[in-house]
Design an enzyme around this catalytic site. Sequence first.
Site, PDB file in Angstrom:
ATOM      1  N   GLU A  13       8.802 -11.055   4.855  1.00 48.91           N
ATOM      2  CA  GLU A  13       9.699 -10.957   3.696  1.00 48.91           C
ATOM      3  C   GLU A  13      10.415 -12.283   3.408  1.00 48.91           C
ATOM      4  O   GLU A  13      11.636 -12.366   3.343  1.00 48.91           O
ATOM      5  CB  GLU A  13      10.698  -9.828   3.930  1.00 48.91           C
TER       6      GLU A  13
ATOM      7  N   GLU B  58      11.846   6.828   7.469  1.00 48.77           N
ATOM      8  CA  GLU B  58      12.271   5.559   8.073  1.00 48.77           C
ATOM      9  C   GLU B  58      12.245   5.734   9.586  1.00 48.77           C
ATOM     10  O   GLU B  58      12.892   6.626  10.126  1.00 48.77           O
ATOM     11  CB  GLU B  58      13.670   5.165   7.604  1.00 48.77           C
TER      12      GLU B  58
ATOM     13  N   HIS C 179       6.169   0.415   4.464  1.00 44.13           N
ATOM     14  CA  HIS C 179       7.057  -0.731   4.258  1.00 44.13           C
ATOM     15  C   HIS C 179       7.381  -1.337   5.618  1.00 44.13           C
ATOM     16  O   HIS C 179       7.434  -0.648   6.626  1.00 44.13           O
ATOM     17  CB  HIS C 179       8.333  -0.316   3.531  1.00 44.13           C
TER      18      HIS C 179
ATOM     19  N   GLU D  89      13.497  -5.479  -3.940  1.00 49.81           N
ATOM     20  CA  GLU D  89      14.780  -5.027  -3.408  1.00 49.81           C
ATOM     21  C   GLU D  89      15.684  -6.186  -3.003  1.00 49.81           C
ATOM     22  O   GLU D  89      16.919  -6.071  -3.066  1.00 49.81           O
ATOM     23  CB  GLU D  89      14.548  -4.124  -2.201  1.00 49.81           C
TER      24      GLU D  89
END
Length: 698
Positions: free
Chosen positions: A169, A407, A475, A500
């Site tokens: 990321e 998650e 993710h 995001e």
Amino acid sequence: MKFYFTALAFFCLLFANAQSVASPSGKINVDFTLNIEGTPIYTVSYKNKPVITQSKLGIELKEQGALTSGFKILSTTTRMVNKSWKPVLGQTATITNHFNELLVALQQQESGIKINLVFRVFDEGVGFRYEFPKQDKLDYFVISAENTEFNLAGDHKTFWIPGDFDSQEYVYNETRLSEIDNDKLNLNNGISVKSIGGRYVVQSPLMMKSNEGLYINIFEAAVVNYPVMHLDVNTKNFNLTSRLVPNAIGDMAYLQAPCTTPWRTVMVSDDARDIVAQKMVLNLNEPSKIEDTSWIKPMKYVGVWWEMHVSKSTWDYSGTQDAAQKVTDKPRPHGATTENVKRYIDFASKHGFDGVLVEGWNVGWEDWFGHWKEDVFDFVTPYPDFDIKEISDYAKRQGVKMIMHNETSGSVANYERRLDRAMETMVQYGYPAVKTGYVGKIIPRGEFHDGQAMVNHFNYVPQRAAEYKIMVNSHESSRPTGVQRTWPNYIAAEAARGNEFNGWSSGNPPAHETILPFTRLLGGPMDYTPGIFEIKMNVYDPEKTEQVHTTLAKQLALYVTIYSPLQMAADLPENYEKYPDAFQFIKDVGIDWDDTKVLEAEPGDYITIARKEKGSPNWFLGAITDENARNTTIRLDFLEPGKKYKAIIYKDGKGADWQKDPINYAIETKTVTASSKIKLKMAPGGGAAISFMPVTNN
């Protein structure tokens, strides 16, 4: 005289060992040989220009030693493959798999161990891998290093991110190879877990451009039961060497013969569009292992998600954590309430969306982030204000599917223990898809996101999910390498810096989305979550300075330029209701395609793509630029000749600018044909989106 015969023997040996294989068009050529030490050497050229100069191949085994020299050639075989196949979901209805293959069977003379080197040469590039056949000299073994080299022919312009074993990321850096240096980066970038492998370690896909105008990309395909490959960079001689991600005790991979490594890929062209359009990565993966794929469907969705990122609500029931999972002194309402979710379901039903994602619905969000805690979520117990049955029944009545969110907090051991119960819950309440998350350090402790154990986990979840007819969107996973061909229910992944980050960090610069098609998207569809209309975050809090580094028109274009059969309209329902005319494009745009045309492309600068919707005559076009304004003229010869189309053009308004005036857009409608041209004027950080729908004669 002695020197003469020694040299003659050397050259005779090289000639005897030399093997060549070319691409079907003859543009790309691979030469293979063993040097005087018996070390495998290969080169790659494009139209007789060097791409990869003499580079060594080899693997080191923990117990059996180095398989890097002392080889002899046992045999060589060649074959040609030219056939086609149909992806379940994809950018084209049919994919051609056309390559020439060279297999070199080697044996190390001292150890007796056999290994095959297989080269497949496509018109798009080269794929090669190591194969360990079944043999007496090798059964179970441990990889301690892979010494695959990519010696480049020059100091190319390079688009790179650090070789972080836990995250992709990052914002891309654009420098020369010689200027790569992780120590010079500002790493205050919103990434919670960083495990950078060294000062000069970078990730693949590594996109480059030579001074001579060659576009070169180093990547891999079909990463199965093996760690992710990063790259060690020698900034002085432009040499890249494979760097595997270790496990908790420092080993790279545990294997048993017969087995193979992933494919190492070198894509090359003098036209940047060819890199974006490549199908080589998919073709190097195994065909689908799911016989009945009728339940695998593309989805366009909304969700209780962005409102947490902009701190309007929270994931946790107590309402005390902000978007960065830090305790805040400004409590906010819990987002995943029955009442609020019904509001999203109503919105989805009204506007024809397939699904609704809900994050923060289940117990455990108060006490997990940053604690490396094992048992956080059970994936079945909702918060008291989330009535899972009532919501499921309500969605069914409205004709909307619910998308589950699991998650894991990086506790993979906990998730695998509970995976079947989680999926049974999804089946019970009619959830066709799940978004998995892996924020945080991995448990089992000491493992990395990109190690062999985690690669196996990321591949295992869609395999297990297929038994329940559930689609998977991961993710914080390792980046895809074409595995969606084998497991087409692995419908999307994040595995890069997504939209995001614009809500609460330094964000993504305008060039970011022009680089992704040349890097992350080469491996598979990306859940980038586009469609943000309220660009500046001070709409929610006057003290906020963050913003999405884009214009509104560019957010529309991303639905075409960033491929995914799972596309989110990521903004809040009320923000779309402010701009209903622009929202129409998101409602209209396809997400599964019969054809794709890359019309213009330059990494870091711009990209324009047109796509034909699957089973429909409609085409959609997306064009985006970096921080610079851009004018271009697009030929519409991809449209069907002899037909008239209604073109609705969503473009940057006069004076639009991603910093100064990002929501300034205009909409123009005109009639066009395949012989028409359209002039586009894109603002700094801007773009344009166009829908083409046939004009019917009444």
